[in-house]
Design a protein around this motif. Structure first.
Motif, PDB file in Angstrom:
ATOM      1  N   VAL A   1     -30.423 -31.598   3.866  1.00  0.00           N
ATOM      2  CA  VAL A   1     -30.148 -33.032   3.857  1.00  0.00           C
ATOM      3  C   VAL A   1     -28.756 -33.266   3.270  1.00  0.00           C
ATOM      4  O   VAL A   1     -28.459 -32.786   2.168  1.00  0.00           O
ATOM      5  CB  VAL A   1     -31.208 -33.778   3.023  1.00  0.00           C
ATOM      6  N   PRO A   2     -27.849 -33.980   3.953  1.00  0.00           N
ATOM      7  CA  PRO A   2     -26.518 -34.241   3.408  1.00  0.00           C
ATOM      8  C   PRO A   2     -26.605 -35.017   2.094  1.00  0.00           C
ATOM      9  O   PRO A   2     -27.460 -35.894   1.944  1.00  0.00           O
ATOM     10  CB  PRO A   2     -25.848 -35.088   4.498  1.00  0.00           C
ATOM     11  N   PRO A   3     -25.746 -34.695   1.128  1.00  0.00           N
ATOM     12  CA  PRO A   3     -25.764 -35.427  -0.139  1.00  0.00           C
ATOM     13  C   PRO A   3     -25.356 -36.879   0.067  1.00  0.00           C
ATOM     14  O   PRO A   3     -24.546 -37.199   0.949  1.00  0.00           O
ATOM     15  CB  PRO A   3     -24.739 -34.685  -0.998  1.00  0.00           C
ATOM     16  N   VAL A   4     -25.917 -37.752  -0.754  1.00  0.00           N
ATOM     17  CA  VAL A   4     -25.558 -39.162  -0.693  1.00  0.00           C
ATOM     18  C   VAL A   4     -24.242 -39.367  -1.433  1.00  0.00           C
ATOM     19  O   VAL A   4     -24.097 -38.953  -2.586  1.00  0.00           O
ATOM     20  CB  VAL A   4     -26.661 -40.042  -1.320  1.00  0.00           C
ATOM     21  N   VAL A   5     -23.264 -39.958  -0.766  1.00  0.00           N
ATOM     22  CA  VAL A   5     -21.972 -40.276  -1.368  1.00  0.00           C
ATOM     23  C   VAL A   5     -21.750 -41.773  -1.223  1.00  0.00           C
ATOM     24  O   VAL A   5     -21.809 -42.312  -0.114  1.00  0.00           O
ATOM     25  CB  VAL A   5     -20.828 -39.499  -0.686  1.00  0.00           C
ATOM     26  N   THR A   6     -21.507 -42.441  -2.334  1.00  0.00           N
ATOM     27  CA  THR A   6     -21.248 -43.873  -2.295  1.00  0.00           C
ATOM     28  C   THR A   6     -19.766 -44.100  -2.008  1.00  0.00           C
ATOM     29  O   THR A   6     -18.911 -43.629  -2.764  1.00  0.00           O
ATOM     30  CB  THR A   6     -21.613 -44.534  -3.635  1.00  0.00           C
ATOM     31  N   PRO A   7     -19.422 -44.781  -0.918  1.00  0.00           N
ATOM     32  CA  PRO A   7     -18.009 -44.992  -0.609  1.00  0.00           C
ATOM     33  C   PRO A   7     -17.362 -45.950  -1.590  1.00  0.00           C
ATOM     34  O   PRO A   7     -18.035 -46.716  -2.279  1.00  0.00           O
ATOM     35  CB  PRO A   7     -18.053 -45.588   0.803  1.00  0.00           C
ATOM     36  N   GLY A   8     -16.045 -45.906  -1.649  1.00  0.00           N
ATOM     37  CA  GLY A   8     -15.315 -46.861  -2.467  1.00  0.00           C
ATOM     38  C   GLY A   8     -15.405 -48.253  -1.887  1.00  0.00           C
ATOM     39  O   GLY A   8     -15.794 -48.448  -0.725  1.00  0.00           O
ATOM     40  N   VAL A   9     -15.026 -49.235  -2.686  1.00  0.00           N
ATOM     41  CA  VAL A   9     -15.106 -50.629  -2.226  1.00  0.00           C
ATOM     42  C   VAL A   9     -14.104 -50.899  -1.119  1.00  0.00           C
ATOM     43  O   VAL A   9     -14.248 -51.845  -0.342  1.00  0.00           O
ATOM     44  CB  VAL A   9     -14.900 -51.608  -3.397  1.00  0.00           C
ATOM     45  N   THR A  10     -13.056 -50.079  -1.027  1.00  0.00           N
ATOM     46  CA  THR A  10     -12.121 -50.116   0.096  1.00  0.00           C
ATOM     47  C   THR A  10     -11.961 -48.693   0.616  1.00  0.00           C
ATOM     48  O   THR A  10     -12.401 -47.726  -0.023  1.00  0.00           O
ATOM     49  CB  THR A  10     -10.747 -50.663  -0.328  1.00  0.00           C
ATOM     50  N   ASP A  11     -11.320 -48.544   1.768  1.00  0.00           N
ATOM     51  CA  ASP A  11     -11.141 -47.211   2.336  1.00  0.00           C
ATOM     52  C   ASP A  11     -10.258 -46.331   1.459  1.00  0.00           C
ATOM     53  O   ASP A  11     -10.330 -45.102   1.533  1.00  0.00           O
ATOM     54  CB  ASP A  11     -10.535 -47.316   3.733  1.00  0.00           C
ATOM     55  N   SER A  12      -9.394 -46.940   0.645  1.00  0.00           N
ATOM     56  CA  SER A  12      -8.499 -46.155  -0.198  1.00  0.00           C
ATOM     57  C   SER A  12      -9.086 -45.866  -1.573  1.00  0.00           C
ATOM     58  O   SER A  12      -8.568 -45.030  -2.308  1.00  0.00           O
ATOM     59  CB  SER A  12      -7.162 -46.877  -0.367  1.00  0.00           C
ATOM     60  N   ALA A  13     -10.159 -46.555  -1.935  1.00  0.00           N
ATOM     61  CA  ALA A  13     -10.779 -46.341  -3.240  1.00  0.00           C
ATOM     62  C   ALA A  13     -11.575 -45.044  -3.232  1.00  0.00           C
ATOM     63  O   ALA A  13     -12.155 -44.671  -2.212  1.00  0.00           O
ATOM     64  CB  ALA A  13     -11.682 -47.517  -3.600  1.00  0.00           C
ATOM     65  N   PRO A  14     -11.631 -44.337  -4.355  1.00  0.00           N
ATOM     66  CA  PRO A  14     -12.330 -43.045  -4.372  1.00  0.00           C
ATOM     67  C   PRO A  14     -13.826 -43.203  -4.201  1.00  0.00           C
ATOM     68  O   PRO A  14     -14.436 -44.092  -4.802  1.00  0.00           O
ATOM     69  CB  PRO A  14     -11.988 -42.487  -5.759  1.00  0.00           C
ATOM     70  N   PRO A  15     -14.448 -42.340  -3.401  1.00  0.00           N
ATOM     71  CA  PRO A  15     -15.915 -42.321  -3.301  1.00  0.00           C
ATOM     72  C   PRO A  15     -16.523 -41.712  -4.553  1.00  0.00           C
ATOM     73  O   PRO A  15     -15.821 -41.192  -5.428  1.00  0.00           O
ATOM     74  CB  PRO A  15     -16.168 -41.471  -2.059  1.00  0.00           C
TER      75      PRO A  15
ATOM     76  N   ASN B   1      -2.993 -43.827  -7.089  1.00  0.00           N
ATOM     77  CA  ASN B   1      -4.295 -43.671  -6.433  1.00  0.00           C
ATOM     78  C   ASN B   1      -4.439 -42.300  -5.768  1.00  0.00           C
ATOM     79  O   ASN B   1      -4.551 -42.190  -4.540  1.00  0.00           O
ATOM     80  CB  ASN B   1      -4.507 -44.795  -5.413  1.00  0.00           C
ATOM     81  N   ILE B   2      -4.490 -41.270  -6.588  1.00  0.00           N
ATOM     82  CA  ILE B   2      -4.598 -39.895  -6.075  1.00  0.00           C
ATOM     83  C   ILE B   2      -5.995 -39.368  -6.383  1.00  0.00           C
ATOM     84  O   ILE B   2      -6.412 -39.345  -7.558  1.00  0.00           O
ATOM     85  CB  ILE B   2      -3.542 -38.973  -6.720  1.00  0.00           C
ATOM     86  N   TRP B   3      -6.715 -38.978  -5.362  1.00  0.00           N
ATOM     87  CA  TRP B   3      -8.038 -38.390  -5.584  1.00  0.00           C
ATOM     88  C   TRP B   3      -8.319 -37.331  -4.531  1.00  0.00           C
ATOM     89  O   TRP B   3      -7.685 -37.292  -3.475  1.00  0.00           O
ATOM     90  CB  TRP B   3      -9.145 -39.444  -5.606  1.00  0.00           C
ATOM     91  N   VAL B   4      -9.289 -36.472  -4.842  1.00  0.00           N
ATOM     92  CA  VAL B   4      -9.601 -35.351  -3.972  1.00  0.00           C
ATOM     93  C   VAL B   4     -11.115 -35.141  -3.939  1.00  0.00           C
ATOM     94  O   VAL B   4     -11.800 -35.404  -4.929  1.00  0.00           O
ATOM     95  CB  VAL B   4      -8.869 -34.084  -4.466  1.00  0.00           C
ATOM     96  N   ARG B   5     -11.615 -34.685  -2.802  1.00  0.00           N
ATOM     97  CA  ARG B   5     -13.013 -34.300  -2.650  1.00  0.00           C
ATOM     98  C   ARG B   5     -13.046 -32.839  -2.212  1.00  0.00           C
ATOM     99  O   ARG B   5     -12.463 -32.484  -1.180  1.00  0.00           O
ATOM    100  CB  ARG B   5     -13.727 -35.144  -1.579  1.00  0.00           C
ATOM    101  N   GLU B   6     -13.724 -32.024  -2.978  1.00  0.00           N
ATOM    102  CA  GLU B   6     -13.832 -30.617  -2.604  1.00  0.00           C
ATOM    103  C   GLU B   6     -14.811 -30.461  -1.437  1.00  0.00           C
ATOM    104  O   GLU B   6     -15.862 -31.097  -1.392  1.00  0.00           O
ATOM    105  CB  GLU B   6     -14.302 -29.797  -3.808  1.00  0.00           C
ATOM    106  N   LEU B   7     -14.454 -29.589  -0.502  1.00  0.00           N
ATOM    107  CA  LEU B   7     -15.262 -29.337   0.694  1.00  0.00           C
ATOM    108  C   LEU B   7     -15.679 -27.877   0.716  1.00  0.00           C
ATOM    109  O   LEU B   7     -14.979 -27.013   0.193  1.00  0.00           O
ATOM    110  CB  LEU B   7     -14.477 -29.675   1.956  1.00  0.00           C
TER     111      LEU B   7
END
Length: 273
Positions: free
Chosen positions: A50-64, A266-272
């Motif tokens: 099951v894919p993990p639940v990720v809450t998106p940011g309030v805008t597309d540029s905001a960090p999840p 506004n620098i953020w990263v998501r590890e894949l």
């Protein structure tokens, strides 16, 4: 030849033509046989993992919710000097990170190292920028900084709004390798955005290349690098080649030219995986 025989021959000929065509028609559910039962729609439905639940940011540029925040406008706790790993010496003011011209400040890189990831970073060329060609707001995001003396893998930052230069060195290029598919630059003084998916190269035990690096880049929402395959590190002079590494920091460049310094936010990263 009798009429009856002619009709039989015509019918046989027609069936020889039609039968293969009927056999080629798609069938949503092939009939089963004694040894192979008919498939059901459940047979091709997968429920795990099951894919993990990720809450998106309030805008597309905001960090999840699963992002690592590399700069949130407050401090440089996630960054060190590329030269000697001492605390980063760039300027933080009003929520903005700016390249420092102070002697010895140099390039900065993340304390953490990464392999495959999704990166969001926003940058700005000063409105009063001067110069031309490569001396016009030159900087770079090094997607893997493999060492102070190595070239690494650079996504170019430059004012390319109205500034002629070599196309594999303009903003959005993978420096000296990947020409951007479009030029969506905004004017100097306006914020620009990179959204990047980086797939790191992998290596065999003897250091030889196993799989190359790939990068996809959206520049101000426009696709400029589409799963581009790198030929190695992004060299200023010479042909690219690969050098074995496992994980590496992300580096921001202080180019050292005389143009006004570049800013970031506004620098953020998501590890894949």
């Amino acid at each position: 030849m009798s009429i009856h025989f002619s009709k039989s021959l015509a019918f046989a000929t027609l069936m020889a033509i039609v039968a293969p065509l009927v056999a080629q028609q798609p069938n949503a559910q092939q009939p089963g046989t004694a040894t192979t039962p008919a498939m059901k729609h459940q047979d091709t439905e997968v429920y795990e993992p099951v894919p993990p639940v990720v809450t998106p940011g309030v805008t597309d540029s905001a960090p999840p919710s699963d992002a690592i925040i590399l700069f949130d406008g407050k401090n440089l706790d996630e960054w060190v000097s590329n030269r000697d790993k001492s605390p980063a010496k760039w300027t933080v003011s009003d929520g903005i990170l700016t390249v420092s011209k102070a002697p010895g400040s140099g390039n900065i890189e993340t304390k953490r190292t990464f392999k495959n990831y999704q990166l969001h970073i926003e940058w700005r060329i000063p409105e009063n920028i001067t110069g031309s060609d490569q001396a016009r707001g030159n900087s770079g995001v090094f997607l893997a900084s493999t060492g102070p003396g190595d070239a690494g893998y650079e996504l170019q930052i430059l004012d390319s709004y109205n500034n002629k230069t070599y196309v594999n060195g303009q903003a959005g290029s993978i420096y000296k390798q990947g020409i951007p598919l479009a030029n969506p630059n905004r004017k100097p003084g306006e914020w620009q955005t990179y959204n990047v998916v980086w797939t790191a190269p992998t290596f065999n035990d003897d250091g030889s290349l196993k799989t190359p690096a790939y990068v996809t880049v959206f520049f101000n929402g426009v696709l400029v690098q589409n799963h581009f395959e790198l030929k190695g590190e992004t060299l200023f002079i010479g042909k690219p080649f690969y050098k074995k590494y496992d994980t590496a920091p992300i580096k921001l460049q202080a180019h050292g030219d005389k143009s006004e310094p570049i800013s970031f936010r506004n620098i953020w990263v998501r590890e894949l995986n």
